[in-house]
Design an enzyme around this catalytic site. Structure first.
Site, short mmCIF file in Angstrom:
data_model
loop_
_atom_site.label_atom_id
_atom_site.label_comp_id
_atom_site.label_asym_id
_atom_site.label_seq_id
_atom_site.Cartn_x
_atom_site.Cartn_y
_atom_site.Cartn_z
N ARG A 250 0.84 -1.22 0.00
CA ARG A 250 0.00 0.00 0.00
C ARG A 250 0.87 1.26 0.00
O ARG A 250 0.63 2.21 -0.77
CB ARG A 250 -0.89 -0.04 1.24
CG ARG A 250 -1.72 1.18 1.52
CD ARG A 250 -2.54 0.88 2.75
NE ARG A 250 -3.37 1.98 3.20
CZ ARG A 250 -2.99 2.89 4.09
NH1 ARG A 250 -1.76 2.84 4.59
NH2 ARG A 250 -3.81 3.84 4.46
N ARG B 276 7.36 -19.55 -3.53
CA ARG B 276 8.79 -19.86 -3.52
C ARG B 276 9.07 -20.38 -4.93
O ARG B 276 8.58 -21.44 -5.29
CB ARG B 276 9.11 -20.90 -2.46
CG ARG B 276 8.76 -20.43 -1.06
CD ARG B 276 9.30 -21.33 0.01
NE ARG B 276 8.70 -21.03 1.30
CZ ARG B 276 9.13 -20.08 2.13
NH1 ARG B 276 10.17 -19.35 1.81
NH2 ARG B 276 8.54 -19.87 3.28
N GLY C 85 11.99 -12.25 2.52
CA GLY C 85 13.06 -12.63 3.44
C GLY C 85 14.32 -13.09 2.73
O GLY C 85 14.61 -12.65 1.60
N GLY D 166 15.56 -15.94 1.17
CA GLY D 166 15.59 -16.52 -0.19
C GLY D 166 15.21 -15.47 -1.22
O GLY D 166 15.82 -15.38 -2.30
N ASP E 194 10.52 -14.94 10.37
CA ASP E 194 11.66 -15.58 11.05
C ASP E 194 12.62 -14.57 11.66
O ASP E 194 13.41 -14.91 12.53
CB ASP E 194 12.44 -16.46 10.05
CG ASP E 194 11.67 -17.70 9.66
OD1 ASP E 194 10.59 -17.93 10.23
OD2 ASP E 194 12.13 -18.45 8.78
N ARG F 55 12.53 -22.04 10.37
CA ARG F 55 13.19 -23.18 9.72
C ARG F 55 14.62 -23.34 10.20
O ARG F 55 15.00 -24.39 10.68
CB ARG F 55 13.15 -22.95 8.20
CG ARG F 55 13.29 -24.17 7.39
CD ARG F 55 13.29 -23.84 5.93
NE ARG F 55 13.28 -22.38 5.72
CZ ARG F 55 12.52 -21.77 4.84
NH1 ARG F 55 11.72 -22.46 4.10
NH2 ARG F 55 12.59 -20.46 4.70
N GLY G 103 7.41 -17.36 29.39
CA GLY G 103 7.78 -18.02 30.64
C GLY G 103 8.04 -19.50 30.50
O GLY G 103 7.53 -20.32 31.27
N GLU H 111 10.09 -23.11 30.56
CA GLU H 111 11.12 -23.77 31.37
C GLU H 111 12.29 -24.17 30.47
O GLU H 111 13.42 -24.31 30.93
CB GLU H 111 10.55 -25.03 32.05
CG GLU H 111 9.84 -24.76 33.37
CD GLU H 111 8.63 -23.85 33.25
OE1 GLU H 111 7.83 -24.05 32.32
OE2 GLU H 111 8.49 -22.93 34.08
N ARG I 265 10.75 -28.37 41.78
CA ARG I 265 10.76 -27.03 42.38
C ARG I 265 9.35 -26.54 42.71
O ARG I 265 9.14 -25.40 43.08
CB ARG I 265 11.43 -26.03 41.43
CG ARG I 265 12.94 -26.23 41.30
CD ARG I 265 13.62 -24.98 40.78
NE ARG I 265 13.14 -24.59 39.46
CZ ARG I 265 13.64 -25.04 38.31
NH1 ARG I 265 14.65 -25.90 38.32
NH2 ARG I 265 13.16 -24.64 37.16
O1 F6P Z 1 10.31 -18.27 6.24
C1 F6P Z 1 9.16 -18.14 6.96
C2 F6P Z 1 8.57 -19.50 7.29
O2 F6P Z 1 7.32 -19.31 7.91
C3 F6P Z 1 9.45 -20.41 8.13
O3 F6P Z 1 9.37 -20.15 9.51
C4 F6P Z 1 8.90 -21.76 7.77
O4 F6P Z 1 9.84 -22.77 8.02
C5 F6P Z 1 8.63 -21.61 6.32
O5 F6P Z 1 8.35 -20.24 6.11
C6 F6P Z 1 7.49 -22.45 5.82
O6 F6P Z 1 7.36 -22.23 4.47
P1 F6P Z 1 6.16 -22.73 3.56
O7 F6P Z 1 4.94 -21.97 3.97
O8 F6P Z 1 6.59 -22.42 2.16
O9 F6P Z 1 6.03 -24.19 3.83
#
Ligand code: F6P
Length: 322
Positions: free
Chosen positions: A21, A72, A102, A104, A127, A171, A185, A187, A211
């Protein structure tokens, strides 16, 4: 320079629409015609492009995902794919391209830039592992969604004194898991940058109950060797555990959310930064947020590199689990 194009690529991230936008409206204001490319680099190769006006981006700032579509694109990793993309850009008379995505995706931007084409990237991935931006578009929303789920899961885990494993996305990067673990929070935090074993998670859980805790939580990144599947397989084989364990894999739930105010504003500032970069002919760069300012980093420094996680925070997470 008259005509510019914008595409979204890779995993969708909440805030991508806000970035598109801004590119459209700030681009028109700066005197450009703006074209939207459908389905990421696939649309470049197939020539799926349409001119976008201000009204085409109305009512999308609050929507997750990307109305342009994303993908992709394996073909774009080949010389032939990129040559065809360049041919389509020239056929459509497009002078510069903005790529919102991102790691790639910015490698794809770098490849185009290496071929001499004017490209500007915008840092966007849930990520948050992209070099050249302290925070990337989408990570704040994804983190808040993960936290909301963790908060709910902890309530029921406490009621039943159960242990739980929550797997978040990431990933190759543990940013979401580490931050969700600290803010939620946990552990134990399980990340690919510092692998652990199911035995040590089991020990953390036992310790938590010793604990006097009412539940024990591990937050893990999907890309860790010790992910939810591996942990559950391990725990199933253990006899005589003092607690019941359940696992939740959040998956795409984290990606499709309504962008937070932070992500909308970040996307808006980076979108405007990309138009400003084009206007001053600062090509072959990524627009990101560094030290609170919109800054550019050369794509050759960004491509093939990942931002490092501050592992001191993992030690802090361990202290906070006491
Ligand atoms: O890169 C972002 C992300 O959400 C990663 O955390 C995850 O591993 C990947 O894309 C999953 O990709 P796709 O939706 O193509 O399976």
């Amino acid at each position: 320079m008259k005509k510019i194009a914008v595409l979204t690529s890779g995993g969708d991230a909440p805030g991508m629409n806000a970035a598109i936008r801004t590119v459209v409206r700030a681009g028109i204001e700066a005197g450009y015609e703006v074209t939207g490319v459908r389905r990421g680099f696939n649309g470049l190769i197939s020539g799926a492009m349409d001119e976008l006006g201000s009204r085409d981006v109305s009512g999308i700032i609050q929507q997750g995902g990307t109305f342009l579509g994303t993908a992709r694109c394996v073909e774009f990793t080949t010389e032939a794919g990129r040559t065809e993309a360049l041919r389509q850009l020239s056929r459509a008379g497009i002078d510069a391209l903005i790529v919102i995505g991102g790691n790639g995706s910015q490698q794809g931007s770098f490849a185009l830039s290496e071929a001499g084409y004017p490209v500007v990237g915008i840092a966007s991935t849930i990520d948050n592992d992209l070099y050249g931006s302290d925070l990337t578009i989408g990570v704040d929303t994804a983190l808040n969604i993960a936290l909301e789920s963790i908060d709910r899961l902890k309530v029921t885990a406490s009621s039943h004194e159960r242990a739980l494993v929550v797997e978040v996305m990431g990933r190759d990067c543990g940013y979401l898991a580490l931050m969700a673990g600290i803010a939620g929070g946990a552990e134990a935090v399980v990340i690919p940058e510092r692998e652990t074993s199911p035995e040590s998670i089991a020990e953390e859980f036992q310790e938590a109950y010793r604990r006097g805790k009412q539940h024990a939580l591990a937050v893990g990144a999907e890309g860790s060797r010790c992910n939810a599947e591996a942990l559950i397989a391990y725990f199933r084989k253990q006899d005589g555990l003092a607690f019941e364990i359940r696992a939740t894999i959040l998956g795409d739930v984290q990606r499709g959310g309504t962008p937070t105010a932070y992500d909308r504003l970040l996307a808006t500032r980076l979108g405007a930064g990309a138009i400003a970069a084009i206007a001053r002919k600062d090509f072959g760069c990524l627009v990101g947020m560094l030290g609170g300012d919109v800054r550019t980093t050369p794509l050759e420094e960004v491509a093939g590199k990942s931002k490092e996680l501050d592992l001191k925070l993992l030690d802090l997470a361990r202290i906070l689990a006491n």
